[in-house]
Write a protein that holds these residues in place. Sequence first.
Motif, PDB file in Angstrom:
ATOM      1  N   PRO A   1      62.471  55.767  66.541  1.00 13.19           N
ATOM      2  CA  PRO A   1      61.549  56.834  66.938  1.00 13.19           C
ATOM      3  C   PRO A   1      60.103  56.556  66.553  1.00 13.19           C
ATOM      4  CG  PRO A   1      62.859  57.523  65.042  1.00 13.19           C
ATOM      5  CD  PRO A   1      63.438  56.218  65.514  1.00 13.19           C
ATOM      6  N   THR A   2      59.863  55.594  65.640  1.00 17.10           N
ATOM      7  CA  THR A   2      58.491  55.270  65.256  1.00 17.10           C
ATOM      8  C   THR A   2      57.843  54.279  66.212  1.00 17.10           C
ATOM      9  OG1 THR A   2      59.068  53.401  63.805  1.00 17.10           O
ATOM     10  CG2 THR A   2      59.148  55.603  62.842  1.00 17.10           C
ATOM     11  N   ARG A   3      58.606  53.750  67.170  1.00 19.37           N
ATOM     12  CA  ARG A   3      58.066  52.776  68.121  1.00 19.37           C
ATOM     13  C   ARG A   3      58.515  53.169  69.530  1.00 19.37           C
ATOM     14  NH1 ARG A   3      58.904  46.993  66.273  1.00 19.37           N
ATOM     15  NH2 ARG A   3      56.727  46.998  65.693  1.00 19.37           N
ATOM     16  N   PRO A   4      57.779  54.055  70.198  1.00 13.22           N
ATOM     17  CA  PRO A   4      58.175  54.493  71.538  1.00 13.22           C
ATOM     18  C   PRO A   4      58.022  53.371  72.556  1.00 13.22           C
ATOM     19  CG  PRO A   4      56.024  55.370  70.964  1.00 13.22           C
ATOM     20  CD  PRO A   4      56.550  54.712  69.726  1.00 13.22           C
ATOM     21  N   VAL A   5      58.879  53.390  73.565  1.00 19.55           N
ATOM     22  CA  VAL A   5      58.831  52.398  74.643  1.00 19.55           C
ATOM     23  C   VAL A   5      58.952  53.122  75.980  1.00 19.55           C
ATOM     24  CG1 VAL A   5      59.777  50.526  73.261  1.00 19.55           C
ATOM     25  CG2 VAL A   5      61.328  52.002  74.521  1.00 19.55           C
ATOM     26  N   SER A   6      58.473  52.471  77.017  1.00 26.21           N
ATOM     27  CA  SER A   6      58.493  53.065  78.352  1.00 26.21           C
ATOM     28  C   SER A   6      58.772  51.998  79.399  1.00 26.21           C
ATOM     29  CB  SER A   6      57.159  53.750  78.666  1.00 26.21           C
ATOM     30  OG  SER A   6      56.892  54.804  77.787  1.00 26.21           O
ATOM     31  N   LYS A   7      59.068  52.486  80.594  1.00 23.85           N
ATOM     32  CA  LYS A   7      59.191  51.623  81.769  1.00 23.85           C
ATOM     33  C   LYS A   7      58.026  51.923  82.697  1.00 23.85           C
ATOM     34  CE  LYS A   7      62.164  52.579  85.069  1.00 23.85           C
ATOM     35  NZ  LYS A   7      63.440  52.712  85.822  1.00 23.85           N
ATOM     36  N   LEU A   8      57.376  50.871  83.179  1.00 21.69           N
ATOM     37  CA  LEU A   8      56.312  51.025  84.155  1.00 21.69           C
ATOM     38  C   LEU A   8      56.849  50.674  85.537  1.00 21.69           C
ATOM     39  CD1 LEU A   8      53.256  49.326  82.377  1.00 21.69           C
ATOM     40  CD2 LEU A   8      54.007  51.703  82.252  1.00 21.69           C
ATOM     41  N   THR A   9      56.495  51.491  86.513  1.00 22.89           N
ATOM     42  CA  THR A   9      56.803  51.203  87.911  1.00 22.89           C
ATOM     43  C   THR A   9      55.490  51.063  88.657  1.00 22.89           C
ATOM     44  OG1 THR A   9      58.855  52.482  87.768  1.00 22.89           O
ATOM     45  CG2 THR A   9      57.996  51.990  89.966  1.00 22.89           C
ATOM     46  N   LEU A  10      55.324  49.945  89.334  1.00 17.26           N
ATOM     47  CA  LEU A  10      54.080  49.663  90.044  1.00 17.26           C
ATOM     48  C   LEU A  10      54.375  49.508  91.529  1.00 17.26           C
ATOM     49  CD1 LEU A  10      54.022  48.105  87.085  1.00 17.26           C
ATOM     50  CD2 LEU A  10      51.735  47.479  87.856  1.00 17.26           C
ATOM     51  N   ALA A  11      53.539  50.117  92.350  1.00 16.87           N
ATOM     52  CA  ALA A  11      53.688  50.042  93.799  1.00 16.87           C
ATOM     53  C   ALA A  11      52.338  49.683  94.398  1.00 16.87           C
ATOM     54  CB  ALA A  11      54.201  51.370  94.358  1.00 16.87           C
ATOM     55  N   GLY A  12      52.106  48.395  94.605  1.00 22.27           N
ATOM     56  CA  GLY A  12      50.825  47.950  95.127  1.00 22.27           C
ATOM     57  C   GLY A  12      49.674  48.276  94.197  1.00 22.27           C
ATOM     58  N   THR A  13      49.886  48.105  92.915  1.00 22.00           N
ATOM     59  CA  THR A  13      48.891  48.493  91.908  1.00 22.00           C
ATOM     60  C   THR A  13      47.866  47.375  91.705  1.00 22.00           C
ATOM     61  OG1 THR A  13      50.554  49.829  90.768  1.00 22.00           O
ATOM     62  CG2 THR A  13      48.575  49.231  89.520  1.00 22.00           C
ATOM     63  N   PRO A  14      46.571  47.682  91.810  1.00 19.82           N
ATOM     64  CA  PRO A  14      45.548  46.645  91.597  1.00 19.82           C
ATOM     65  C   PRO A  14      45.612  46.076  90.187  1.00 19.82           C
ATOM     66  CG  PRO A  14      44.606  48.631  92.599  1.00 19.82           C
ATOM     67  CD  PRO A  14      45.995  48.985  92.173  1.00 19.82           C
ATOM     68  N   ALA A  15      45.351  44.795  90.065  1.00 17.64           N
ATOM     69  CA  ALA A  15      45.411  44.110  88.774  1.00 17.64           C
ATOM     70  C   ALA A  15      44.336  43.035  88.723  1.00 17.64           C
ATOM     71  CB  ALA A  15      46.785  43.495  88.565  1.00 17.64           C
ATOM     72  N   GLU A  16      44.000  42.644  87.501  1.00 18.71           N
ATOM     73  CA  GLU A  16      43.067  41.533  87.282  1.00 18.71           C
ATOM     74  C   GLU A  16      43.844  40.356  86.727  1.00 18.71           C
ATOM     75  OE1 GLU A  16      39.374  42.210  85.174  1.00 18.71           O
ATOM     76  OE2 GLU A  16      39.710  44.371  85.312  1.00 18.71           O
ATOM     77  N   PRO A  17      43.754  39.186  87.323  1.00 20.29           N
ATOM     78  CA  PRO A  17      44.464  38.025  86.777  1.00 20.29           C
ATOM     79  C   PRO A  17      43.789  37.497  85.521  1.00 20.29           C
ATOM     80  CG  PRO A  17      43.165  37.378  88.676  1.00 20.29           C
ATOM     81  CD  PRO A  17      43.029  38.866  88.571  1.00 20.29           C
ATOM     82  N   LEU A  18      44.618  37.026  84.609  1.00 15.52           N
ATOM     83  CA  LEU A  18      44.151  36.283  83.439  1.00 15.52           C
ATOM     84  C   LEU A  18      44.523  34.830  83.696  1.00 15.52           C
ATOM     85  CD1 LEU A  18      45.327  38.770  80.674  1.00 15.52           C
ATOM     86  CD2 LEU A  18      42.975  38.343  81.375  1.00 15.52           C
ATOM     87  N   THR A  19      43.539  33.990  83.869  1.00 15.27           N
ATOM     88  CA  THR A  19      43.791  32.719  84.554  1.00 15.27           C
ATOM     89  C   THR A  19      43.811  31.481  83.668  1.00 15.27           C
ATOM     90  OG1 THR A  19      41.418  32.545  85.035  1.00 15.27           O
ATOM     91  CG2 THR A  19      42.804  33.605  86.690  1.00 15.27           C
ATOM     92  N   ALA A  20      43.391  31.561  82.415  1.00 13.73           N
ATOM     93  CA  ALA A  20      43.345  30.336  81.610  1.00 13.73           C
ATOM     94  C   ALA A  20      44.748  29.777  81.417  1.00 13.73           C
ATOM     95  CB  ALA A  20      42.700  30.611  80.261  1.00 13.73           C
ATOM     96  N   PRO A  21      44.989  28.493  81.680  1.00 10.33           N
ATOM     97  CA  PRO A  21      46.333  27.935  81.565  1.00 10.33           C
ATOM     98  C   PRO A  21      46.792  27.872  80.114  1.00 10.33           C
ATOM     99  CG  PRO A  21      44.722  26.201  81.977  1.00 10.33           C
ATOM    100  CD  PRO A  21      43.997  27.495  82.126  1.00 10.33           C
ATOM    101  N   GLY A  22      48.076  28.157  79.901  1.00 10.44           N
ATOM    102  CA  GLY A  22      48.671  28.049  78.573  1.00 10.44           C
ATOM    103  C   GLY A  22      48.412  29.221  77.659  1.00 10.44           C
ATOM    104  N   GLY A  23      47.538  30.149  78.063  1.00 10.02           N
ATOM    105  CA  GLY A  23      47.186  31.254  77.180  1.00 10.02           C
ATOM    106  C   GLY A  23      48.291  32.266  76.985  1.00 10.02           C
ATOM    107  N   TRP A  24      49.163  32.400  77.987  1.00 12.31           N
ATOM    108  CA  TRP A  24      50.261  33.371  77.872  1.00 12.31           C
ATOM    109  C   TRP A  24      51.210  32.968  76.746  1.00 12.31           C
ATOM    110  CZ3 TRP A  24      51.000  38.132  78.787  1.00 12.31           C
ATOM    111  CH2 TRP A  24      52.275  38.679  78.941  1.00 12.31           C
TER     112      TRP A  24
END
Length: 368
Positions: free
Chosen positions: A201-224
Motif C-alpha cells: 500500500p505504500t507503493r501504488p501502481v497503475s495501468k496506462l492505456t494509450l490511444a494515439g497519444t502524442p509522445a516525444e522520443p528519447l533518441t540517444a542510443p544505449g541510454g535506456w
Amino acid sequence: MDFRYTDDQNQFRTALRDFLQQACPPARVREIAAAGGHDPNLWRRMCGELELPGLHVSDRYGGSGATLSETAIAFEELGRALTPAPLLGTVAVIEALLRMGSAEQRNRLLPALVRGTRIGAIAACPDITRPADTRSADAVSLTADFASGAPVLTGECSPVLHDTAADLFVLPAVTDGAAAAYLVAADAPGLAREPLPSFDPTRPVSKLTLAGTPAEPLTAPGGWNRTLDVTRVLIAAEALGGATACLQKSVEYACQRTQFGRPIGSFQAVKHACAEMMVEIEATRVAVMFAALTAGDPGQLALTAPLVKAQAADTFTLCAETALQVHGGIAFTWEHDIHLYYRRAKTTEALFGGSTHHRALLADRVGL
C-alpha cells in the motif's frame, strides 16, 4: 577502493534519518498509504529542504552536483522508513533525460523535475532491455506509430509506479521489433489511467492505456539500458534500507520479549536467525556501495546493476520473512509494521522482473 562513507555522507544520512523520523513516522506512513500513497506536503519538503531529486544532477539544471552514492544513501534511508513518495520514478525520468534526452528536452524539463514541481513515473516492465528474440511476447505492449511524423503511442503499459502523482512518464514502445523510450505528458490526449491493486500500500501502481497519444522520443542510443541500470541500483539501496530496518526491529523485540523467564534473544535459534540477517545485509551493503561508486563506468554498471538488484531483493525478502518469525503471531496483524516491510520486500522483488530474470540478464550481458 575504500568502502567507507565520508563524514559529509554520514552527516547527510543522519540529517535525512532525523527528518524522516519527524516528518514520516510509521503512523504517518500508514495515513499516506491509506490516502493513495502520496503526500504533496511531504514531497515539497523532501524536494525543498533536502533537494533529493537532484542530488546527483549537475548544478546546470539546478541539482546539487553530488554523486550517485549520495542518491543511494537517500534511497536507503527512505527504504528504511518505508517512505511513500514518488522519488524513484522522478529520479528515473531525470536519468532518462540526462542519458537519452536532447539538449532542448533537458533544458526544458530537468529544472522542474529537480525542484519537484513536476513528478516523473516510469514503467516497471521486465525484459525490455533484452534482445527481441529472448524477450517475452507481452513484455512491451505499446507500439509507436510515426505515420504522421511525430510519434503517437497505442496500447497498454503496466505497472507504472506512483502514476497518480506523476505528470510526466517515460514509457517503452516498440517500432519494427525494437523497444525505445518515449516521454508522455499526463494530460496528453488519449491517455487513461487505471489504479491497480497493490500488494504494497505504500507503493501504488497503475495501468496506462494509450490511444494515439502524442509522445516525444528519447533518441540517444544505449541510454535506456543505463537508465534502468541506475534505477536498479537505487531499488537495491532502498531494499537494503528495508532489510536493515527488519533486523533492527527484530533485535529490539528479541531483547524485550520474554519467554520462560528469559528474553527470546537469548535463545540460540533467534540469535542464529538475526545473525544470518546481519551477514546478508552486510554483503548487500558492500554490493550496493560498489554499484553506486562505479556507476560512472557504463560497462561496470551493466554487470553490477542486475546483480545487486537480485541480491538486495533476495536479502530484503529473507530479512522480512525472518522478522515475521522473530516477532511471532503479532507480526502477521495489520496493526504491526513488520507486515508492511514484508509487502514492500515482495513487490521490490518483482520490480523490473524478479531475481531469476536479473540473473539471466546478467548472463546475457557477459555472454553466457
